[in-house]
Design a protein around this motif. Structure first.
Motif, PDB file in Angstrom:
ATOM      1  N   UNK A 277     -10.153  10.036   0.652  1.00  0.00           N
ATOM      2  CA  UNK A 277     -10.602  10.078  -0.735  1.00  0.00           C
ATOM      3  C   UNK A 277      -9.506   9.711  -1.697  1.00  0.00           C
ATOM      4  N   UNK A 278      -8.276  10.178  -1.424  1.00  0.00           N
ATOM      5  CA  UNK A 278      -7.155   9.825  -2.288  1.00  0.00           C
ATOM      6  C   UNK A 278      -6.882   8.321  -2.246  1.00  0.00           C
ATOM      7  N   UNK A 279      -6.948   7.756  -1.048  1.00  0.00           N
ATOM      8  CA  UNK A 279      -6.720   6.311  -0.938  1.00  0.00           C
ATOM      9  C   UNK A 279      -7.786   5.525  -1.697  1.00  0.00           C
ATOM     10  N   UNK A 280      -9.027   6.017  -1.629  1.00  0.00           N
ATOM     11  CA  UNK A 280     -10.101   5.337  -2.348  1.00  0.00           C
ATOM     12  C   UNK A 280      -9.873   5.398  -3.852  1.00  0.00           C
ATOM     13  N   UNK A 281      -9.457   6.553  -4.343  1.00  0.00           N
ATOM     14  CA  UNK A 281      -9.182   6.677  -5.779  1.00  0.00           C
ATOM     15  C   UNK A 281      -8.021   5.786  -6.195  1.00  0.00           C
ATOM     16  N   UNK A 282      -6.991   5.719  -5.344  1.00  0.00           N
ATOM     17  CA  UNK A 282      -5.840   4.858  -5.652  1.00  0.00           C
ATOM     18  C   UNK A 282      -6.262   3.388  -5.760  1.00  0.00           C
ATOM     19  N   UNK A 283      -7.108   2.939  -4.833  1.00  0.00           N
ATOM     20  CA  UNK A 283      -7.603   1.564  -4.864  1.00  0.00           C
ATOM     21  C   UNK A 283      -8.410   1.294  -6.124  1.00  0.00           C
ATOM     22  N   UNK A 284      -9.244   2.253  -6.522  1.00  0.00           N
ATOM     23  CA  UNK A 284     -10.039   2.080  -7.734  1.00  0.00           C
ATOM     24  C   UNK A 284      -9.154   1.993  -8.968  1.00  0.00           C
ATOM     25  N   UNK A 285      -8.091   2.862  -9.008  1.00  0.00           N
ATOM     26  CA  UNK A 285      -7.171   2.808 -10.144  1.00  0.00           C
ATOM     27  C   UNK A 285      -6.467   1.456 -10.235  1.00  0.00           C
ATOM     28  N   UNK A 286      -6.103   0.917  -9.073  1.00  0.00           N
ATOM     29  CA  UNK A 286      -5.453  -0.396  -9.070  1.00  0.00           C
ATOM     30  C   UNK A 286      -6.380  -1.466  -9.624  1.00  0.00           C
ATOM     31  N   UNK A 287      -7.638  -1.428  -9.211  1.00  0.00           N
ATOM     32  CA  UNK A 287      -8.596  -2.426  -9.699  1.00  0.00           C
ATOM     33  C   UNK A 287      -8.798  -2.298 -11.214  1.00  0.00           C
ATOM     34  N   UNK A 288      -8.937  -1.053 -11.672  1.00  0.00           N
ATOM     35  CA  UNK A 288      -9.157  -0.834 -13.098  1.00  0.00           C
ATOM     36  C   UNK A 288      -7.965  -1.297 -13.927  1.00  0.00           C
ATOM     37  N   UNK A 289      -6.763  -0.977 -13.481  1.00  0.00           N
ATOM     38  CA  UNK A 289      -5.573  -1.405 -14.219  1.00  0.00           C
ATOM     39  C   UNK A 289      -5.418  -2.919 -14.194  1.00  0.00           C
ATOM     40  N   UNK A 290      -5.832  -3.505 -13.064  1.00  0.00           N
ATOM     41  CA  UNK A 290      -5.724  -4.965 -12.947  1.00  0.00           C
ATOM     42  C   UNK A 290      -6.634  -5.660 -13.941  1.00  0.00           C
ATOM     43  N   UNK A 291      -7.849  -5.144 -14.104  1.00  0.00           N
ATOM     44  CA  UNK A 291      -8.802  -5.764 -15.018  1.00  0.00           C
ATOM     45  C   UNK A 291      -8.479  -5.432 -16.458  1.00  0.00           C
ATOM     46  N   UNK A 292      -8.100  -4.190 -16.739  1.00  0.00           N
ATOM     47  CA  UNK A 292      -7.882  -3.773 -18.126  1.00  0.00           C
ATOM     48  C   UNK A 292      -6.658  -4.436 -18.730  1.00  0.00           C
ATOM     49  N   UNK A 293      -5.704  -4.864 -17.904  1.00  0.00           N
ATOM     50  CA  UNK A 293      -4.489  -5.482 -18.422  1.00  0.00           C
ATOM     51  C   UNK A 293      -4.759  -6.948 -18.726  1.00  0.00           C
ATOM     52  N   UNK A 294      -5.487  -7.186 -19.796  1.00  0.00           N
ATOM     53  CA  UNK A 294      -5.915  -8.546 -20.118  1.00  0.00           C
ATOM     54  C   UNK A 294      -4.849  -9.258 -20.931  1.00  0.00           C
ATOM     55  N   UNK A 295      -5.157 -10.497 -21.299  1.00  0.00           N
ATOM     56  CA  UNK A 295      -4.197 -11.330 -22.022  1.00  0.00           C
ATOM     57  C   UNK A 295      -3.907 -10.771 -23.396  1.00  0.00           C
ATOM     58  N   UNK A 296      -4.938 -10.303 -24.083  1.00  0.00           N
ATOM     59  CA  UNK A 296      -4.765  -9.833 -25.455  1.00  0.00           C
ATOM     60  C   UNK A 296      -4.239  -8.421 -25.546  1.00  0.00           C
ATOM     61  N   UNK A 297      -4.040  -7.754 -24.399  1.00  0.00           N
ATOM     62  CA  UNK A 297      -3.514  -6.404 -24.412  1.00  0.00           C
ATOM     63  C   UNK A 297      -4.569  -5.347 -24.646  1.00  0.00           C
TER      64      UNK A 297
END
Length: 974
Positions: A277-297
């Motif tokens: 479960x922890x690994x799954x949450x870590x993967x989700x956090x990585x995906x969310x941070x990857x998408x949210x860090x857009x060009x315009x900030x």
């Protein structure tokens, strides 16, 4: 030995029948070797022994014996694929198998008596195997022609029988749509209260069906899996080791003392679900941070729709993973081979961006800026990929490396959100790049008008060759300063026409219209002196823009100076008329007026140019401008009757009857004995109830310019005024001079018909047809007269005679169809319509009638056929509009009515149906619009329209009144 010798002939004889000629010869040769005692027999040897057998000889055939065939007689066996002996055999006969198949097919022909019919003969062809020669082909053609002829003789009866069978079948088994068609039509009679009182449909299902219980699924908790993992695995088979070591004993003493201590066996290890479960949450956090860090900030994640938006992370370039790896490897090779190549770094960054690795892309592009610090594109790409504040830092770094880059400064200004910061960046940019027109324009747009004027004055000093900056400064300056600015602009840019045109517009805007013509003349001279080619089309476009901006004098001056440039003298008139039409279509009316004015100066005696100009003023100008133009027109073209008549009509419509009379009097002087002017004068007097003056004018016309139309108008005037005797006398006199004018015979017959003198009316029509056998209205009037008095057979005969004398005449065919339909003979009318369409396949009035002769379900199909044959015929378009109207498709019906009146505005019936349609389904504004357009079009044709407009009771009614009258008599029978 003797016995052996005695047996030898018998053995030879017994072999002879089956051995053939070779066996006989062999036997004779073997006898001397048998024994010396055979010497006595040689004396009795037959003379033919030892000789070759005669042709066609078969041993033993005389005594009834038959021989057998051996392999030596027929040759070796052959495969089906072996080639035949003939090297030149045709395709299909080149192998043994093909030959055998051909022989088998020939033998398959069944000529048995059971396959024989007394009438048809054998089922197969007796001569199919024979050659097909030319006489066979001729015979087949003759038989085919006979069959076709016989089929045509039976065709009518067969089609009639098939039609009856189809109708009978449809009556016995109607479609569901047909069964409910009458009920559907009755729905139109249902009131709103009745409709609302219809009960709602109830739900007849039981409670369980109405309220189904969905299956509930509960996820299994992690503790359940952990508990069962600790207990070990369950086995469903016995391990062979258990039997070997006795029951459940293991090879390792101590029970559970196994090689894997602690009960940790390979098949049943402990699984930590918490860590999963922890690994799954870590993967989700990585995906969310990857998408949210857009060009315009700013974050671009929708928390609710994240799971459904995961597809956006998939590469959109259409390639798979292997393609991405190949591209990455290729770009890496390019970067390593030539690290100072900017496109390689940009392409690598964009590849990583597309695959979702934004941070890798940023790292790559920043490395690219280090390797290519003088590349503008690399810095701009880095600024695009970095978030807000980082992008500003990147742009600042780029400015240090490229202080003259306009694009980087513009990007820096775009990254600023505050207006003051934008201005500060742009002013800093202008300090470094003062020659950039683009930077000056962006900076000026951000300033207030007064500051913008100051900046533009500095801008034109830095960029003296920019026309846009000079013109923008001139717009912001006062009149005197603007003149000075434009003069400076002309000095700096002597080859641009826009500065001259702007100067002319400036003078016009300040009331100095006298200078406009001079400025445009100087512009043409100056531009030519500086080697600029005067492009006529570009100048006309500039004139149209001046027209739309309200600078009429400038527009007219430009047109006058450039309209004749680059045109041959013989093409001037045609080209100028096209230019005027083009200006009208673009909405530049003053340009068109200027073109017509110039053309009239060059061609003052061309009636066609005056007419075009007059129609332009009539459609787009005022009454005063039209009358002024017509006064000039008749002065230059006094023999043009139509110009005189247009002037008189304009005065008459304005209510100035004396002025109209004076114009017609001048027209009489210029065109003595002109029929058109005589009749226009008569119409003017009769419309204004001056009947005596009209009579005197007609009497003068008959004496000075006796024509058939003058006599016809004379008869009509007396007829509408009720002087029947005078009308008949004038008609008789007219027919003495113009007996081949059909309208006189029609009027004579109608006058007699109105007086209930049926015999005299019939006689008048018959006499007219003898003189004018090709006049369709005369035939129709005579036929309708006979129909009115009940002589249906005679009316039918008249129409048939008319069709014989005037073949391929749609009007006669249409009347024949309607005659049968009015008599109730629908089948005969359908048959006549089919014949009519065969003889006149492109007649719009026939196709329009054929659409509504069909039953309702078949009308749409018929209308499609009609449109294929007569795509642009107004009668067919009107029929389609009425069809949509009958189906209550209001929008489509209106579109087709508009299309009809646009194609043929002279068809009064179309206007009447359109007005009736708007009365039922349109607003008052739409009704008024249709009526106004009809009055402008002045329709004069149409079956229903002419029946009312030419009726003697409606002779003084105008177009609008006739439109209302015709529309009121229309009934929605379709």
């Amino acid at each position: 030995m003797a016995s052996a010798t005695a047996k030898q002939p018998a053995k030879t004889a017994s072999k002879a029948p089956s051995g053939g000629a070779g066996a006989a010869a062999g036997g004779a040769a073997a006898m001397p070797l048998a024994s010396p005692l055979m010497g006595g027999l040689n004396k009795k040897k037959k003379p033919f022994l030892g000789m070759p057998a005669p042709l066609g000889y078969v041993p033993g055939l005389g005594r009834g014996a038959t021989g057998f065939t051996t392999r030596s007689d027929i040759g070796p066996a052959r495969d089906a694929n072996d080639p035949v002996d003939d090297r030149h055999a045709p395709p299909g006969k080149r192998t043994v198998g093909d030959q055998m198949k051909k022989n088998q097919d020939d033998d398959d022909e069944d000529l048995n008596d059971t396959n024989y019919d007394e009438f048809n003969g054998y089922a197969g062809s007796l001569f199919s195997s024979g050659p097909y020669e030319k006489d066979d082909e001729e015979a087949d053609a003759i038989y085919a022609a006979l069959d076709k002829r016989m089929d045509e003789r039976r065709k009518e009866r067969r089609e009639l029988r098939e039609k009856e069978e189809i109708e009978k079948y449809r009556m016995e088994r109607p479609k569901i749509q047909q069964q409910f068609s009458d009920l559907k039509r009755k729905l139109a009679e249902v009131t709103e209260d009745e409709w609302l009182s219809i009960p709602e449909v109830g739900d007849a299902r039981n409670k369980r069906q109405r309220n189904p219980r969905h299956e509930k699924l509960t996820p299994v908790p992690d503790s359940f899996f952990a508990k069962h993992l600790q207990t070990g695995e369950n086995h469903t088979s016995v391990d062979p080791l258990q039997g070997q070591f006795g029951g459940l004993s293991t090879p390792y003493p101590g029970g559970l003392n196994t090689p894997y201590p602690g009960g940790m066996t390979p098949g049943a290890g402990e699984l930590d679900m918490r860590k999963i479960g922890q690994a799954r949450n870590t993967l989700m956090d990585m995906r969310l941070s990857q998408v949210s860090d857009s060009v315009s900030g700013q974050t671009v994640v929708d928390p609710k729709g994240y799971l459904t938006d995961l597809n956006s992370m998939i590469p959109t370039h259409g390639g798979d993973i292997s393609d991405i790896k190949k591209a990455r490897l290729l770009l890496k090779s390019v970067r390593e081979t030539n690290p100072h190549h900017p496109p390689a770094w940009i392409a690598s960054a964009r590849l990583e961006e597309v695959t979702g690795k934004l941070q890798v892309a940023r790292n790559l592009i920043m490395k690219g800026t280090e390797m290519c610090p003088k590349s503008e594109d690399v810095w701009l790409e880095a600024a695009r990929l970095q978030p807000g504040d980082t992008a500003k830092a990147v742009v600042a770094q780029a400015v240090r490396h490229l202080p003259q880059s306009v694009r980087i400064y513009i990007r820096a200004a775009e990254l600023e959100t505050d207006i003051r910061a934008k201005k500060r960046v742009l002013r800093k940019a202008l300090e470094n790049v003062s020659k950039s027109v683009r930077l000056w324009k962006i900076a000026v747009e951000l300033e207030e008008p007064e500051d913008a004027r100051i900046m533009l004055s500095r801008a034109v000093e830095c960029c003296p060759t920019s026309v846009e900056l000079w013109l923008a400064l001139a717009r912001l300056e006062t009149y005197e300063n603007a003149r000075r600015v434009l003069n400076k602009a002309r000095e700096n840019i002597p080859t641009d026409r826009h500065i001259w045109i702007t100067a002319a517009k400036l003078e016009e805007a300040n009331g100095n219209t006298q200078m406009v013509e001079k400025i445009i003349d100087r512009a043409i001279t100056s531009l030519r002196a500086n080697g600029v080619e005067i492009n006529r089309e570009q100048w006309i476009q500039d004139a149209e823009e001046c027209d739309k901006a309200g600078s009429v004098a400038t527009c007219q001056a430009v047109i006058r100076d450039v309209i004749g440039i680059g045109i041959e003298e013989e093409d001037c008139k045609h080209t100028w008329m096209e230019d005027a039409d083009s200006c009208v279509s673009h909405g530049a009316l003053e340009c068109a007026r200027a073109i017509y004015a110039h053309a009239l100066q060059v061609f003052p005696s061309k009636k066609s140019v005056w007419l075009r100009a007059a129609y332009f003023e009539k459609n787009h100008g005022t009454r005063e401008s039209l009358e002024a133009l017509l006064q000039r027109a008749v002065a230059h073209c006094p023999k043009a009757e139509v110009l005189w008549l247009m002037g008189a009509k304009s005065k008459w419509l304005a209510g100035d009857v004396p002025a109209a009379r004076s114009i017609l009097a001048l027209a009489f002087q210029a065109n003595p004995n002109s029929e058109e002017i005589w009749l226009a004068a008569v119409k003017l007097e009769s419309e204004n109830n001056e009947y005596e003056r009209a009579r005197r004018l007609l009497a003068k016309a008959r004496s000075s310019a006796p024509t058939a139309r003058v006599f016809m108008k004379s008869v009509r005037l007396e007829w509408v005024l009720g002087n029947i005797d005078a009308a008949q006398e004038l008609c008789t006199e007219a027919l003495k001079h113009y007996e081949d004018f059909p309208k006189l015979w029609m009027m004579r017959g109608q006058i007699e018909e109105q007086s209930e003198n049926i015999d005299k009316a019939r006689e008048a029509y018959n006499q007219g047809l003898k003189k004018c056998p090709h006049s369709m209205p005369l035939w129709l009037l005579l036929s309708r007269l006979e129909e009115r008095v009940g002589q249906l057979t005679r009316a039918r005969a008249i129409l048939e005679k008319a069709r014989l004398k005037n073949p391929q005449t749609p009007e006669i065919w249409l009347e024949s169809v309607r005659l049968e339909y009015r008599a109730g003979l629908k089948n005969i009318s359908n048959t006549l319509m089919a014949k009519a369409l065969q003889e006149c396949p492109n007649s719009g009035i026939l196709w329009a009638e054929a659409v509504f002769l069909e039953a309702r379900p078949q009308r749409k199909t018929k209308s499609v056929d009609a449109l294929k044959k007569c795509e642009h015929d107004p009668h067919v378009l009107l029929a389609v509009a009425k069809l949509f109207w009958s189906e209550r498709k209001i929008t489509k019906a209106r579109e087709w009515f508009l299309r009809t009146v646009k194609i043929e505005p002279d068809l009064g019936d179309a206007w009447a149906f359109f007005y009736k349609f708007e009365l039922q389904h349109g607003t008052e504004e739409q009704q008024h619009e249709v009526k106004k357009r009809c009055e402008n079009a002045e329709p004069r044709h149409g079956e229903l329209w002419c029946a009312e407009s030419k009726h003697i009771l409606n002779w003084q009614k105008n177009i609008g009144e006739i439109l209302v009258l015709v529309a009121s008599k229309l009934k929605n029978t379709f």
